[in-house]
Every structure is written in C-alpha cells, then in structure tokens.
Design a protein around this motif. Structure first.
Motif, PDB file in Angstrom:
ATOM      1  N   LYS A   1       7.865  -9.704 -41.579  1.00 49.75           N
ATOM      2  CA  LYS A   1       8.154  -8.516 -41.390  1.00 49.75           C
ATOM      3  C   LYS A   1       6.719  -8.350 -42.780  1.00 49.75           C
ATOM      4  O   LYS A   1       6.074  -7.325 -42.097  1.00 49.75           O
ATOM      5  CB  LYS A   1       9.230  -7.635 -42.564  1.00 49.75           C
ATOM      6  CG  LYS A   1       8.467  -5.837 -42.746  1.00 49.75           C
ATOM      7  CD  LYS A   1      10.407  -5.614 -42.704  1.00 49.75           C
ATOM      8  CE  LYS A   1      10.250  -4.273 -42.786  1.00 49.75           C
ATOM      9  NZ  LYS A   1      11.914  -3.619 -42.384  1.00 49.75           N
ATOM     10  N   HIS A   2       6.818  -8.950 -43.447  1.00 50.95           N
ATOM     11  CA  HIS A   2       5.510  -9.390 -44.754  1.00 50.95           C
ATOM     12  C   HIS A   2       5.321 -10.412 -45.503  1.00 50.95           C
ATOM     13  O   HIS A   2       6.597 -11.054 -45.241  1.00 50.95           O
ATOM     14  CB  HIS A   2       5.383  -8.139 -45.627  1.00 50.95           C
ATOM     15  CG  HIS A   2       6.759  -7.799 -46.726  1.00 50.95           C
ATOM     16  ND1 HIS A   2       7.155  -7.927 -46.714  1.00 50.95           N
ATOM     17  CD2 HIS A   2       7.526  -7.098 -45.928  1.00 50.95           C
ATOM     18  CE1 HIS A   2       8.291  -7.601 -48.165  1.00 50.95           C
ATOM     19  NE2 HIS A   2       8.186  -6.183 -47.042  1.00 50.95           N
ATOM     20  N   ARG A   3       4.740 -10.857 -45.818  1.00 49.62           N
ATOM     21  CA  ARG A   3       4.874 -11.790 -46.701  1.00 49.62           C
ATOM     22  C   ARG A   3       6.649 -11.769 -48.249  1.00 49.62           C
ATOM     23  O   ARG A   3       6.642 -10.929 -48.594  1.00 49.62           O
ATOM     24  CB  ARG A   3       3.504 -11.777 -47.858  1.00 49.62           C
ATOM     25  CG  ARG A   3       3.419 -13.316 -48.984  1.00 49.62           C
ATOM     26  CD  ARG A   3       2.366 -13.136 -49.734  1.00 49.62           C
ATOM     27  NE  ARG A   3       2.286 -14.438 -49.928  1.00 49.62           N
ATOM     28  CZ  ARG A   3       1.022 -15.387 -50.222  1.00 49.62           C
ATOM     29  NH1 ARG A   3       0.302 -14.677 -50.021  1.00 49.62           N
ATOM     30  NH2 ARG A   3       1.291 -16.186 -51.007  1.00 49.62           N
ATOM     31  N   HIS A   4       6.601 -12.747 -47.238  1.00 50.04           N
ATOM     32  CA  HIS A   4       8.575 -13.380 -48.256  1.00 50.04           C
ATOM     33  C   HIS A   4       9.275 -11.945 -48.460  1.00 50.04           C
ATOM     34  O   HIS A   4      10.272 -12.287 -48.563  1.00 50.04           O
ATOM     35  CB  HIS A   4       7.784 -13.620 -49.925  1.00 50.04           C
ATOM     36  CG  HIS A   4       7.503 -14.359 -50.368  1.00 50.04           C
ATOM     37  ND1 HIS A   4       8.005 -15.954 -50.210  1.00 50.04           N
ATOM     38  CD2 HIS A   4       5.920 -14.637 -50.691  1.00 50.04           C
ATOM     39  CE1 HIS A   4       7.231 -16.496 -50.723  1.00 50.04           C
ATOM     40  NE2 HIS A   4       5.529 -15.695 -50.927  1.00 50.04           N
ATOM     41  N   GLY A   5       8.876 -10.883 -46.738  1.00 50.08           N
ATOM     42  CA  GLY A   5      10.204  -9.977 -46.181  1.00 50.08           C
ATOM     43  C   GLY A   5      10.883 -11.380 -45.042  1.00 50.08           C
ATOM     44  O   GLY A   5      10.969 -12.418 -45.051  1.00 50.08           O
ATOM     45  N   ALA A   6      11.672 -10.623 -44.921  1.00 48.92           N
ATOM     46  CA  ALA A   6      12.566 -10.840 -43.411  1.00 48.92           C
ATOM     47  C   ALA A   6      11.614 -11.652 -42.899  1.00 48.92           C
ATOM     48  O   ALA A   6      10.452 -11.875 -42.244  1.00 48.92           O
ATOM     49  CB  ALA A   6      13.423  -9.548 -42.696  1.00 48.92           C
ATOM     50  N   LEU A   7      12.229 -12.113 -42.051  1.00 47.63           N
ATOM     51  CA  LEU A   7      11.838 -13.844 -41.480  1.00 47.63           C
ATOM     52  C   LEU A   7      13.048 -13.726 -40.170  1.00 47.63           C
ATOM     53  O   LEU A   7      14.064 -13.808 -39.909  1.00 47.63           O
ATOM     54  CB  LEU A   7      11.896 -15.020 -41.972  1.00 47.63           C
ATOM     55  CG  LEU A   7      10.889 -15.281 -43.173  1.00 47.63           C
ATOM     56  CD1 LEU A   7      11.242 -16.354 -44.033  1.00 47.63           C
ATOM     57  CD2 LEU A   7      10.034 -14.918 -43.039  1.00 47.63           C
ATOM     58  N   TYR A   8      12.005 -13.941 -38.771  1.00 43.39           N
ATOM     59  CA  TYR A   8      13.062 -14.342 -37.910  1.00 43.39           C
ATOM     60  C   TYR A   8      11.985 -15.949 -36.544  1.00 43.39           C
ATOM     61  O   TYR A   8      10.982 -15.974 -37.004  1.00 43.39           O
ATOM     62  CB  TYR A   8      12.776 -13.359 -36.706  1.00 43.39           C
ATOM     63  CG  TYR A   8      13.380 -13.636 -35.180  1.00 43.39           C
ATOM     64  CD1 TYR A   8      14.177 -13.452 -35.068  1.00 43.39           C
ATOM     65  CD2 TYR A   8      12.026 -14.324 -34.067  1.00 43.39           C
ATOM     66  CE1 TYR A   8      15.413 -13.781 -33.509  1.00 43.39           C
ATOM     67  CE2 TYR A   8      12.727 -14.333 -32.742  1.00 43.39           C
ATOM     68  CZ  TYR A   8      14.202 -14.221 -32.925  1.00 43.39           C
ATOM     69  OH  TYR A   8      15.207 -14.042 -31.222  1.00 43.39           O
TER      70      TYR A   8
END
Length: 96
Positions: free
Chosen positions: A11-18
């Motif tokens: 989503k953004h740096r260090h945000g939600a990952l997929y």
C-alpha cells in the motif's frame, strides 16, 4: 518457454503487503492497480509493485509464494529492501 513470477505489492512503504504468483506479471499487476482483482488488494487499496522474482516453473513459484507468506513480516520487509530499498513502484520498469 513460460515464466512465472512471485511478487509483492504494498500500500505504501512499510504498509500492508500482498504476496502473489502469476504467469503474466504486467497483466496481473495492472489488474491490481485498476481494482479489477477482487479481494484483499482491492479492499485495502494495495497497488504498488515493490518486489518480484522470476521462476522457470509454476511449481517452484507456487512453493516460493507459500514459503514467503509464512515468513514473519520483518523478513518480507528485508527481502523487499535488499532489492528495492526506497520501495519504488516497479510497474513502469516491468512495462519497458
């Protein structure tokens, strides 16, 4: 010869990952970016390609995806930052 990819969207740096797997990286990331892929990425607004790796077979790509999904979040972040320390969106790079 077909290629298979494991990829990480953020989503953004260090945000939600997929983490996902595909045989057509450009098409699949486009689907995520445009909200055409229903589910977690659409719901969370996860669109930025921050990491990908290529595999020769579907079996190895699927196994790698499963392995990475089982990792602690810190390992996933470390993997991204080893190749993409600024978390640059790599979509334009793969479209060249």
């Amino acid at each position: 010869m077909r290629q298979f990819y494991v990829y990480i969207l953020a989503k953004h740096r260090h945000g939600a990952l997929y983490i996902g797997v595909t045989n057509d990286l450009i098409r699949r990331v486009y689907e995520h970016r445009e909200g055409l892929a229903p589910g977690f990425t659409k719901w969370q607004g996860i669109k930025q390609l921050v990491y990908y790796e290529q595999h020769a077979t579907a079996a190895t790509a699927i196994q790698r995806e499963k392995t990475m999904k089982g990792w602690p979040r810190a390992w996933k972040i470390q993997t991204i930052e080893e190749l993409n320390p600024t978390w640059t969106d790599l979509y334009e790079e793969i479209c060249r």
